[in-house]
Every structure is written in structure tokens, then in C-alpha cells.
Design an enzyme around this catalytic site. Structure first.
Site, short mmCIF file in Angstrom:
data_model
loop_
_atom_site.label_atom_id
_atom_site.label_comp_id
_atom_site.label_asym_id
_atom_site.label_seq_id
_atom_site.Cartn_x
_atom_site.Cartn_y
_atom_site.Cartn_z
CG ASP A 1 -7.37 -3.63 -0.36
OD1 ASP A 1 -8.35 -3.80 0.40
OD2 ASP A 1 -6.21 -3.42 0.06
CG HIS B 1 -10.12 7.24 0.06
ND1 HIS B 1 -8.77 7.28 0.31
CD2 HIS B 1 -10.64 8.33 0.67
CE1 HIS B 1 -8.48 8.35 1.04
NE2 HIS B 1 -9.60 9.00 1.28
CB CYS C 1 -24.64 4.54 -13.36
SG CYS C 1 -25.41 5.33 -14.80
CB CYS D 1 -25.92 1.93 -16.16
SG CYS D 1 -26.79 1.92 -14.59
CB CYS E 1 -30.30 4.20 -16.38
SG CYS E 1 -28.59 4.70 -16.66
CG LEU F 1 7.36 -0.69 7.83
CD1 LEU F 1 7.47 -1.98 8.61
CD2 LEU F 1 7.33 -1.00 6.34
N1 APR Z 1 2.93 -2.75 7.72
C1 APR Z 1 2.50 -1.58 8.26
N2 APR Z 1 2.63 -0.40 7.65
C2 APR Z 1 3.21 -0.40 6.44
C3 APR Z 1 3.69 -1.56 5.81
C4 APR Z 1 3.52 -2.79 6.51
N3 APR Z 1 3.94 -3.96 6.02
N4 APR Z 1 4.24 -1.22 4.62
C5 APR Z 1 4.11 0.11 4.51
N5 APR Z 1 3.50 0.62 5.61
C6 APR Z 1 3.15 2.00 5.91
C7 APR Z 1 4.14 3.03 5.42
O1 APR Z 1 5.13 3.24 6.42
C8 APR Z 1 3.25 4.26 5.22
O2 APR Z 1 3.17 5.03 6.41
O3 APR Z 1 1.94 2.29 5.25
C9 APR Z 1 1.87 3.66 4.93
C10 APR Z 1 1.41 3.78 3.49
O4 APR Z 1 1.23 5.14 3.17
P1 APR Z 1 0.63 5.58 1.77
O5 APR Z 1 1.31 4.84 0.68
O6 APR Z 1 0.70 7.07 1.73
O7 APR Z 1 -0.89 5.06 1.81
P2 APR Z 1 -2.15 5.71 2.49
O8 APR Z 1 -1.78 6.45 3.73
O9 APR Z 1 -3.18 4.64 2.60
O10 APR Z 1 -2.63 6.75 1.39
C11 APR Z 1 -3.79 7.49 1.62
O11 APR Z 1 -3.73 8.46 -0.56
O12 APR Z 1 -3.28 8.20 -2.80
C12 APR Z 1 -4.27 8.29 -1.86
O13 APR Z 1 -6.48 7.57 -1.99
C13 APR Z 1 -5.17 7.09 -1.83
O14 APR Z 1 -6.20 6.01 0.07
C14 APR Z 1 -4.98 6.55 -0.43
C15 APR Z 1 -4.54 7.76 0.34
#
Ligand code: APR
Length: 243
Positions: free
Chosen positions: A103, A118, A126, A145, A148, A211
Site C-alpha cells: 500500500d 509482496h 512489463c 510500456c 519497450c 491485535l
Molecule cells: N492493529 C494491529 N493488528 C491488527 C489490526 C490493528 N488495528 N487489525 C487487524 N490486525 C491483525 C489481525 O489480528 C491479523 O493477525 O492483522 C493481521 C492481519 O492478517 P491478514 O489479514 O492475514 O494479513 P497479512 O498477515 O498481512 O497477510 C499476509 O497474505 O493475502 C496475502 O499477500 C497477502 O501480504 C498478504 C499476506
């Protein structure tokens, strides 16, 4: 504990949840999780891109537009502050920030030693000439692109089944780490989910800030639970105040 010299931090979607970006697996912010509208296999795999490129490009065009309206939060800012302050606090010290997030919020908060493993929404790749380009607009209209001229740009995102970026740099940083900190990630996706075990093997201290407890929670020496915008700045302040 003596102060760590080299710190490696891994972040996931939880660090950006309070900036209004939904996490992948929990439907944070009261909203649906990102994958609920689309099955992962329909939008985030190389096979999906071959099968239905318009669906995939539209999905990522929407995400690319959405993240540009979001702002870094106190957790992103605290990590950038830690990176700037650490070499002055500990001679030769370093902070390496490895993020699974695509992001751009860590970069916009000021983190420089950043590894977006990621990929990134604000980049296009490209597949014809292997060049990468800063990209903020849509890809659905198959723009040429800039290098190219071929209409072969795709989102510069690591899809399921693809190899994450800069694994060599990550392993180099991990090999030096005295402290490994995982923030806001569920520990569901490898190889990032395995970094804590790597850290334990080389004798680093390990801390989880999240969290909820992640799937690999038992591997960490210490876990602090709470929203990232509170627990991350608190941890950074504490570390910077430690004599
Ligand atoms: N503060 C801290 N932690 C939080 C908050 C918050 N406000 N809100 C949610 N969380 C925590 C959740 O408890 C959970 O453990 O963030 C985590 C999010 O987990 P995922 O949604 O699984 O995200 P992530 O671990 O980044 O996913 C990994 O999976 O889909 C792929 O490529 C994608 O990079 C991503 C990868």
C-alpha cells in the site's frame, strides 16, 4: 536485555488497518475482508491473470486508486522514527523494515530501509522487457510500456504461487538481526510466516505486536496485543528511552 544493534521488523495488513485498508483475513474496520468479494484464486494468481486478465486488472486498478486516498497512521510514523533514530542511539545500529503490504504507506511515512516483499500497488511491471515503472493510473486499457512500448504491463504484485521479492536481502538482514519484531500479520502466508523461526535459530530476541495472536505466536519470546496505532508507538518510545 542489552539494546539490540540490528532490528528487523516484519509488517502485515494489521499495521494499515487503522488507515482504513481492510486486512485480508479478518474483515477489520467492521467491513468485509478484501477477499470476500473475490476468491483469491480469481484475482491473485498468475493463472487468474491468464484466464481473465480484465477481471484481475480491474481489481488491481480499484485497489491502486483506493490506497492513494489513504494516509499513513501513527504506527507507520513510529517505525520511520525508529529507523531514523536508531543509528544515533546504537552506534552502527540499523532498522530493516520488511513489509508484506503493497500500500505504499510505510514509504510515505518516511521509512527508507524498506523491503516490500509482496510488491507494490504503485508500480507496474512489463512482462515483455522486465522493466518496472512508478504507476498511479489504471492498467485496464493496456497502456504501452514506457521502455519497450509493448502492451504487457501487469500489477507489480507478488501473486500466490510466485516468489516474493528480495529474499536475499531479507536473509542478509535476518542473519544480522538481534531483534525480530512482527507487527499486524496473521502468520498465515509463507515465507514471511517462517521468519520468526529463522530469527529463533540465529538467537535473536523475538516480539509480536498484533491485535490477536498470530498462528505462529508460540514462537515469539514476547507478545503484546492491541491496535497498532497504540502498541507500536508505545514500543518505539520505550525502546528509544531505554538507556
Ligand atoms: N492493529 C494491529 N493488528 C491488527 C489490526 C490493528 N488495528 N487489525 C487487524 N490486525 C491483525 C489481525 O489480528 C491479523 O493477525 O492483522 C493481521 C492481519 O492478517 P491478514 O489479514 O492475514 O494479513 P497479512 O498477515 O498481512 O497477510 C499476509 O497474505 O493475502 C496475502 O499477500 C497477502 O501480504 C498478504 C499476506
Amino acid at each position: 536485555m542489552s539494546l539490540p544493534q540490528h532490528i528487523v521488523i516484519l509488517t502485515g495488513a494489521g499495521v494499515s488497518a487503522e488507515s482504513g485498508i481492510d486486512t485480508f483475513r479478518s474483515g477489520a474496520n467492521g467491513g468485509p475482508s478484501l477477499w470476500e468479494q473475490h476468491r483469491v484464486e480469481d484475482v491473485a494468481t498468475p493463472e487468474a491473470f491468464v484466464r481473465d486478465p480484465d477481471l484481475v486488472l480491474r481489481f488491481y486498478d480499484m485497489r491502486r486508486a483506493a490506497i492513494q486516498e489513504k494516509l499513513p497512521n501513527a504506527a507507520h510514523r513510529a517505525l520511520a522514527r525508529l529507523e531514523r533514530a536508531w543509528p544515533a542511539k546504537v552506534p552502527g545500529g540499523s532498522v530493516t523494515l520488511v513489509t508484506q503490504n503493497v500500500d505504499d504507506l510505510h514509504r510515505r511515512a518516511g521509512s527508507d530501509n524498506l523491503i516490500p516483499m509482496h510488491g507494490q500497488h504503485l508500480s507496474a511491471w512489463c512482462t515483455a522487457c522486465d522493466s518496472r515503472h512508478a504507476w498511479t493510473g489504471p492498467l485496464i486499457d493496456r497502456p504501452p510500456c514506457p521502455t519497450c512500448g509493448t502492451a504487457a504491463l501487469r500489477p507489480d504484485i507478488v501473486w500466490f504461487g510466485e516468489v516474493p521479492y528480495r529474499m536475499d536481502d531479507i536473509h542478509d538482514a535476518m542473519a544480522r538481526a538481534d531483534l525480530f519484531v512482527s507487527i499486524g500479520t496473521s502468520g498465515a502466508v509463507y515465507p514471511a510466516a517462517g521468519f520468526v523461526r529463522l530469527a529463533r535459530e540465529i538467537g535473536a530476541e523475538t516480539l509480536e505486536l498484533n491485535l490477536d495472536r498470530s498462528q505462529g505466536s508460540a514462537w515469539f519470546h514476547d507478545t503484546r496485543l492491541g491496535p497498532a496505532t497504540q502498541i507500536v508507538p508505545d514500543w518505539v518510545d520505550e525502546l528509544l528511552k531505554t538507556p
